[in-house]
Design a protein around this motif. Structure first.
Motif, PDB file in Angstrom:
ATOM      1  N   LEU A 229      41.353 -30.484  -2.718  1.00  0.00           N
ATOM      2  CA  LEU A 229      41.935 -29.194  -3.075  1.00  0.00           C
ATOM      3  C   LEU A 229      41.023 -28.436  -4.027  1.00  0.00           C
ATOM      4  O   LEU A 229      40.564 -28.974  -5.040  1.00  0.00           O
ATOM      5  CB  LEU A 229      43.297 -29.382  -3.748  1.00  0.00           C
ATOM      6  N   CYS A 230      40.788 -27.172  -3.706  1.00  0.00           N
ATOM      7  CA  CYS A 230      40.009 -26.287  -4.572  1.00  0.00           C
ATOM      8  C   CYS A 230      40.818 -25.019  -4.815  1.00  0.00           C
ATOM      9  O   CYS A 230      41.434 -24.481  -3.893  1.00  0.00           O
ATOM     10  CB  CYS A 230      38.674 -25.918  -3.931  1.00  0.00           C
ATOM     11  N   LEU A 231      40.799 -24.556  -6.046  1.00  0.00           N
ATOM     12  CA  LEU A 231      41.519 -23.333  -6.399  1.00  0.00           C
ATOM     13  C   LEU A 231      40.693 -22.550  -7.402  1.00  0.00           C
ATOM     14  O   LEU A 231      40.197 -23.099  -8.390  1.00  0.00           O
ATOM     15  CB  LEU A 231      42.885 -23.664  -7.017  1.00  0.00           C
ATOM     16  N   SER A 232      40.549 -21.269  -7.144  1.00  0.00           N
ATOM     17  CA  SER A 232      39.850 -20.398  -8.089  1.00  0.00           C
ATOM     18  C   SER A 232      40.497 -19.024  -8.071  1.00  0.00           C
ATOM     19  O   SER A 232      41.085 -18.606  -7.071  1.00  0.00           O
ATOM     20  CB  SER A 232      38.360 -20.299  -7.749  1.00  0.00           C
ATOM     21  N   PHE A 233      40.375 -18.338  -9.179  1.00  0.00           N
ATOM     22  CA  PHE A 233      40.822 -16.951  -9.294  1.00  0.00           C
ATOM     23  C   PHE A 233      39.602 -16.119  -9.667  1.00  0.00           C
ATOM     24  O   PHE A 233      39.126 -16.192 -10.806  1.00  0.00           O
ATOM     25  CB  PHE A 233      41.924 -16.812 -10.350  1.00  0.00           C
ATOM     26  N   GLY A 234      39.089 -15.367  -8.688  1.00  0.00           N
ATOM     27  CA  GLY A 234      37.843 -14.650  -8.924  1.00  0.00           C
ATOM     28  C   GLY A 234      36.712 -15.645  -9.126  1.00  0.00           C
ATOM     29  O   GLY A 234      36.505 -16.562  -8.330  1.00  0.00           O
ATOM     30  N   ASP A 235      35.965 -15.476 -10.218  1.00  0.00           N
ATOM     31  CA  ASP A 235      34.852 -16.378 -10.521  1.00  0.00           C
ATOM     32  C   ASP A 235      35.299 -17.619 -11.285  1.00  0.00           C
ATOM     33  O   ASP A 235      34.496 -18.518 -11.522  1.00  0.00           O
ATOM     34  CB  ASP A 235      33.790 -15.642 -11.350  1.00  0.00           C
ATOM     35  N   ARG A 236      36.569 -17.655 -11.675  1.00  0.00           N
ATOM     36  CA  ARG A 236      37.053 -18.767 -12.495  1.00  0.00           C
ATOM     37  C   ARG A 236      37.578 -19.896 -11.613  1.00  0.00           C
ATOM     38  O   ARG A 236      38.531 -19.729 -10.869  1.00  0.00           O
ATOM     39  CB  ARG A 236      38.157 -18.282 -13.428  1.00  0.00           C
ATOM     40  N   ILE A 237      36.918 -21.047 -11.688  1.00  0.00           N
ATOM     41  CA  ILE A 237      37.329 -22.220 -10.925  1.00  0.00           C
ATOM     42  C   ILE A 237      38.385 -22.979 -11.722  1.00  0.00           C
ATOM     43  O   ILE A 237      38.154 -23.360 -12.872  1.00  0.00           O
ATOM     44  CB  ILE A 237      36.121 -23.141 -10.640  1.00  0.00           C
ATOM     45  N   ILE A 238      39.555 -23.178 -11.116  1.00  0.00           N
ATOM     46  CA  ILE A 238      40.646 -23.890 -11.765  1.00  0.00           C
ATOM     47  C   ILE A 238      40.600 -25.374 -11.414  1.00  0.00           C
ATOM     48  O   ILE A 238      40.643 -26.240 -12.299  1.00  0.00           O
ATOM     49  CB  ILE A 238      42.017 -23.307 -11.369  1.00  0.00           C
ATOM     50  N   LEU A 239      40.534 -25.675 -10.122  1.00  0.00           N
ATOM     51  CA  LEU A 239      40.476 -27.060  -9.648  1.00  0.00           C
ATOM     52  C   LEU A 239      39.390 -27.171  -8.585  1.00  0.00           C
ATOM     53  O   LEU A 239      39.207 -26.274  -7.768  1.00  0.00           O
ATOM     54  CB  LEU A 239      41.822 -27.480  -9.052  1.00  0.00           C
ATOM     55  N   ASP A 240      38.684 -28.303  -8.592  1.00  0.00           N
ATOM     56  CA  ASP A 240      37.541 -28.468  -7.691  1.00  0.00           C
ATOM     57  C   ASP A 240      37.598 -29.847  -7.030  1.00  0.00           C
ATOM     58  O   ASP A 240      37.438 -30.874  -7.688  1.00  0.00           O
ATOM     59  CB  ASP A 240      36.233 -28.308  -8.459  1.00  0.00           C
ATOM     60  N   LYS A 241      37.883 -29.851  -5.732  1.00  0.00           N
ATOM     61  CA  LYS A 241      37.886 -31.075  -4.917  1.00  0.00           C
ATOM     62  C   LYS A 241      38.780 -32.172  -5.503  1.00  0.00           C
ATOM     63  O   LYS A 241      38.347 -33.290  -5.773  1.00  0.00           O
ATOM     64  CB  LYS A 241      36.447 -31.590  -4.731  1.00  0.00           C
ATOM     65  N   VAL A 242      40.036 -31.834  -5.657  1.00  0.00           N
ATOM     66  CA  VAL A 242      41.026 -32.787  -6.182  1.00  0.00           C
ATOM     67  C   VAL A 242      41.630 -33.566  -5.013  1.00  0.00           C
ATOM     68  O   VAL A 242      42.132 -32.972  -4.050  1.00  0.00           O
ATOM     69  CB  VAL A 242      42.138 -32.054  -6.961  1.00  0.00           C
ATOM     70  N   SER A 243      41.600 -34.891  -5.109  1.00  0.00           N
ATOM     71  CA  SER A 243      42.142 -35.751  -4.051  1.00  0.00           C
ATOM     72  C   SER A 243      42.912 -36.921  -4.665  1.00  0.00           C
ATOM     73  O   SER A 243      42.467 -37.508  -5.650  1.00  0.00           O
ATOM     74  CB  SER A 243      41.021 -36.312  -3.168  1.00  0.00           C
ATOM     75  N   PHE A 244      44.053 -37.242  -4.071  1.00  0.00           N
ATOM     76  CA  PHE A 244      44.812 -38.443  -4.431  1.00  0.00           C
ATOM     77  C   PHE A 244      45.935 -38.611  -3.418  1.00  0.00           C
ATOM     78  O   PHE A 244      46.269 -37.682  -2.681  1.00  0.00           O
ATOM     79  CB  PHE A 244      45.384 -38.360  -5.853  1.00  0.00           C
ATOM     80  N   SER A 245      46.536 -39.782  -3.380  1.00  0.00           N
ATOM     81  CA  SER A 245      47.676 -40.030  -2.505  1.00  0.00           C
ATOM     82  C   SER A 245      48.676 -40.927  -3.224  1.00  0.00           C
ATOM     83  O   SER A 245      48.301 -41.710  -4.109  1.00  0.00           O
ATOM     84  CB  SER A 245      47.228 -40.676  -1.187  1.00  0.00           C
ATOM     85  N   LEU A 246      49.943 -40.801  -2.841  1.00  0.00           N
ATOM     86  CA  LEU A 246      51.019 -41.546  -3.490  1.00  0.00           C
ATOM     87  C   LEU A 246      51.926 -42.184  -2.446  1.00  0.00           C
ATOM     88  O   LEU A 246      52.208 -41.583  -1.411  1.00  0.00           O
ATOM     89  CB  LEU A 246      51.853 -40.625  -4.385  1.00  0.00           C
ATOM     90  N   GLU A 247      52.380 -43.397  -2.755  1.00  0.00           N
ATOM     91  CA  GLU A 247      53.340 -44.089  -1.918  1.00  0.00           C
ATOM     92  C   GLU A 247      54.766 -43.699  -2.325  1.00  0.00           C
ATOM     93  O   GLU A 247      54.976 -43.013  -3.325  1.00  0.00           O
ATOM     94  CB  GLU A 247      53.145 -45.604  -2.040  1.00  0.00           C
ATOM     95  N   GLU A 248      55.740 -44.175  -1.570  1.00  0.00           N
ATOM     96  CA  GLU A 248      57.133 -43.789  -1.772  1.00  0.00           C
ATOM     97  C   GLU A 248      57.659 -44.086  -3.171  1.00  0.00           C
ATOM     98  O   GLU A 248      58.391 -43.294  -3.750  1.00  0.00           O
ATOM     99  CB  GLU A 248      58.027 -44.486  -0.734  1.00  0.00           C
ATOM    100  N   ASN A 249      57.315 -45.239  -3.736  1.00  0.00           N
ATOM    101  CA  ASN A 249      57.885 -45.649  -5.017  1.00  0.00           C
ATOM    102  C   ASN A 249      56.970 -45.373  -6.208  1.00  0.00           C
ATOM    103  O   ASN A 249      57.260 -45.822  -7.315  1.00  0.00           O
ATOM    104  CB  ASN A 249      58.238 -47.138  -4.985  1.00  0.00           C
ATOM    105  N   ASP A 250      55.883 -44.636  -5.993  1.00  0.00           N
ATOM    106  CA  ASP A 250      54.949 -44.363  -7.088  1.00  0.00           C
ATOM    107  C   ASP A 250      55.550 -43.405  -8.100  1.00  0.00           C
ATOM    108  O   ASP A 250      56.271 -42.464  -7.756  1.00  0.00           O
ATOM    109  CB  ASP A 250      53.635 -43.781  -6.556  1.00  0.00           C
ATOM    110  N   LYS A 251      55.237 -43.638  -9.359  1.00  0.00           N
ATOM    111  CA  LYS A 251      55.613 -42.749 -10.460  1.00  0.00           C
ATOM    112  C   LYS A 251      54.314 -42.276 -11.112  1.00  0.00           C
ATOM    113  O   LYS A 251      53.663 -43.033 -11.831  1.00  0.00           O
ATOM    114  CB  LYS A 251      56.480 -43.475 -11.494  1.00  0.00           C
ATOM    115  N   LEU A 252      53.930 -41.035 -10.838  1.00  0.00           N
ATOM    116  CA  LEU A 252      52.641 -40.501 -11.278  1.00  0.00           C
ATOM    117  C   LEU A 252      52.792 -39.630 -12.514  1.00  0.00           C
ATOM    118  O   LEU A 252      53.592 -38.689 -12.528  1.00  0.00           O
ATOM    119  CB  LEU A 252      52.005 -39.674 -10.147  1.00  0.00           C
TER     120      LEU A 252
END
Length: 501
Positions: free
Chosen positions: A9-32
């Motif tokens: 996941l990548c998110l930016s507003f104009g030239d401002r980068i908020i998040l860059d290549k965010v990856s993760f996964s969760l199972e049914e009972n995970d508490k993150l």
């Protein structure tokens, strides 16, 4: 079984980068637990997952059939479809969280009337529909949902009178707890909570911890309460410098692993920089000799250097805020004397015959269930309300510094710079800017309007006003709400090191 997967996941507003290549996964009972300083992109990540924001790149995969429930940081209600009304009571708001069951109740009642008054050929079809709908209604919890709504509201600190009160008459904290109650009652497959511990008393917080620990579905929680995270979560996503890394374990375990990872990375980076410098020195020496075989050797080493997978320089966490409370004058030995203090609203009595004396260097903790009158007591001390009985007597030379839990003593139209400077107009711009820098307001940040600030930024601005007040009596009403973990630790340190005011 997989519940949710986030890929690049990548998110930016104009030239401002908020998040860059965010990856993760969760199972049914995970508490993150999702951690990071204010402004690091945690809430934006939630909005990407729910579809409120569209990523510049990447995707979110939610397993088929999984439901999502979201509590925003401020517990706001959505009334886009006219579903909610401020005239509804708190309990009615809870019922409206189950539109399918309410519609089934309405239809069952309609079918009962039809069956009583119909003897024609439609009677059989009405009977069949009633039987099918009634079975589904019972299976989906139709007989229990109203009692469950009231029970969860009670667990979250609502009295019977509170449940009957119109939402428009609820405090901000009560509205947040109501929004939390709605999500808990729905029991979605993926429960997303943004700072759920704000406005909870100790007893209610303990109940929420127990509820989430026993919750048999996936939970994602943004929180700055490290003790809460340690008790509830089994995985931690650290959001820092636009990146995010997933760790197994709660907050404390993840912090230790983060420290080890950072030390290992720094060591590898330094060793690689030394090797690059050594190779560059060799290439420069060969070129200086300028013979054919030296030029060939230099070009060969240069190609190897260009193929090297170079590590980025380590990025460090944003600097924690700094603060130190000081006093301009010394108070007398007796600071506040409370004599037979009573307070209530109409027929509701909060407390009566309250007596206590606060002396210089005392540190007083005010605790109690939500609604028992803690904030009201503080407002009496600040002369924002008038008591129904008793006296409040201040000692000699007492100067009060007050932190309001809702940060209401801010003008949304002011810029950050104007807000602090208007409170202390005799201070120099250098002093005002220097104080704001302690609270991580730099450069263009000081020209943001107060109304555009996040909850954490408003909290930091309010604290900056306290720092310059040079009080000798400090009154804090839930000062850790909306502060990130580093800021909380800075506040704790400042209070621990507080010299006699």
């Amino acid at each position: 079984m997989l519940s949710i997967s986030v890929n690049n996941l990548c998110l930016s507003f104009g030239d401002r980068i908020i998040l860059d290549k965010v990856s993760f996964s969760l199972e049914e009972n995970d508490k993150l637990g999702i951690i990071g300083v204010n402004g690091s992109g945690k809430t934006s990540l939630f909005k990407l997952i729910t579809g409120e924001y569209t990523p510049n790149e990447g995707e979110v995969y939610i397993s088929k059939g999984k439901t999502i429930g979201v509590l925003s940081q401020y517990g706001a209600f959505s009334d886009e479809d006219g579903e909610y009304s401020d005239e509804d009571s708190a309990l009615e708001h809870m019922f409206l969280a189950f539109p399918e069951l309410l519609e089934a109740e309405r239809r069952l009642s309609e079918l009962e009337a039809l069956l009583q008054n119909t003897t024609d050929a439609n009677h059989g079809s009405y009977t069949s529909e009633y039987t099918t709908l009634h079975e589904r209604f019972i299976r989906d919890g139709g007989l229990e949902f109203r009692g469950r709504c009231a029970s969860i509201l009670s667990k979250l600190g609502f009295s019977d009178d509170d449940m009957k009160r119109a939402v428009k008459l609820l405090s901000g904290g009560q509205r947040t707890r109501l929004a939390l109650a709605i999500q808990l009652c729905r029991e979605p497959d993926i429960l997303m909570l943004d700072e759920p511990t704000n406005h909870l008393d100790i007893e209610t917080l303990a109940w929420l911890e127990s509820f989430l620990i026993q919750y048999k579905k996936c939970v994602m929680v943004i929180s700055h309460d490290r003790y809460f995270l340690d008790r509830v979560t089994n995985k931690t996503l650290a959001v820092e410098n636009r990146k995010a890394k997933l760790y197994n374990g709660n907050y404390t375990k993840s912090m230790e692993q983060r420290r080890i990872d950072r030390e290992i990375y720094e060591k590898h980076y330094k060793n690689q920089q030394k090797e690059i410098a050594r190779q560059e020195a060799y290439i420069a020496q060969q070129r200086a000799w300028n013979r054919e075989r030296n030029i060939i050797a230099a070009e060969s080493r240069l190609k190897l250097l260009e193929k090297m997978d170079k590590l980025d320089a380590p990025e460090y966490s944003p600097r924690a805020i700094r603060m130190k409370f000081t006093s301009s004058i010394t108070s007398g030995n007796d600071v506040v004397n409370i004599k037979s203090l009573s307070m209530g609203f109409g027929d509701k009595k909060l407390f009566s015959d309250l007596n206590f004396l606060v002396k210089k260097n005392d540190r007083l903790l005010i605790i109690g269930q939500n609604g028992c009158g803690k904030s009201t007591l503080i407002k009496l001390l600040m002369s924002k309300l008038s008591q129904t009985g008793g006296k409040i007597e201040y000692g000699y030379n007492v100067e009060i510094g007050y932190y309001d839990q809702e940060n209401q003593n801010l003008d949304d139209k002011n810029t950050v710079l104007e807000e602090l400077w208007s409170a202390y107009p005799t201070q120099t711009e250098q002093k005002i800017r220097g104080t704001l820098s302690w609270f991580n307001f730099f450069g263009e940040d000081v020209y943001k309007t107060v109304g555009m600030l996040s909850g954490g930024e408003r909290a930091r601005l309010t604290l900056s006003k306290l720092i310059l007040s040079h009080m000798n009596l400090l009154i804090l009403d839930e000062p850790t709400n909306h502060l990130d973990i580093d800021s909380r630790e800075a506040l704790e340190s400042a209070l621990e090191n507080l010299t006699a005011l």
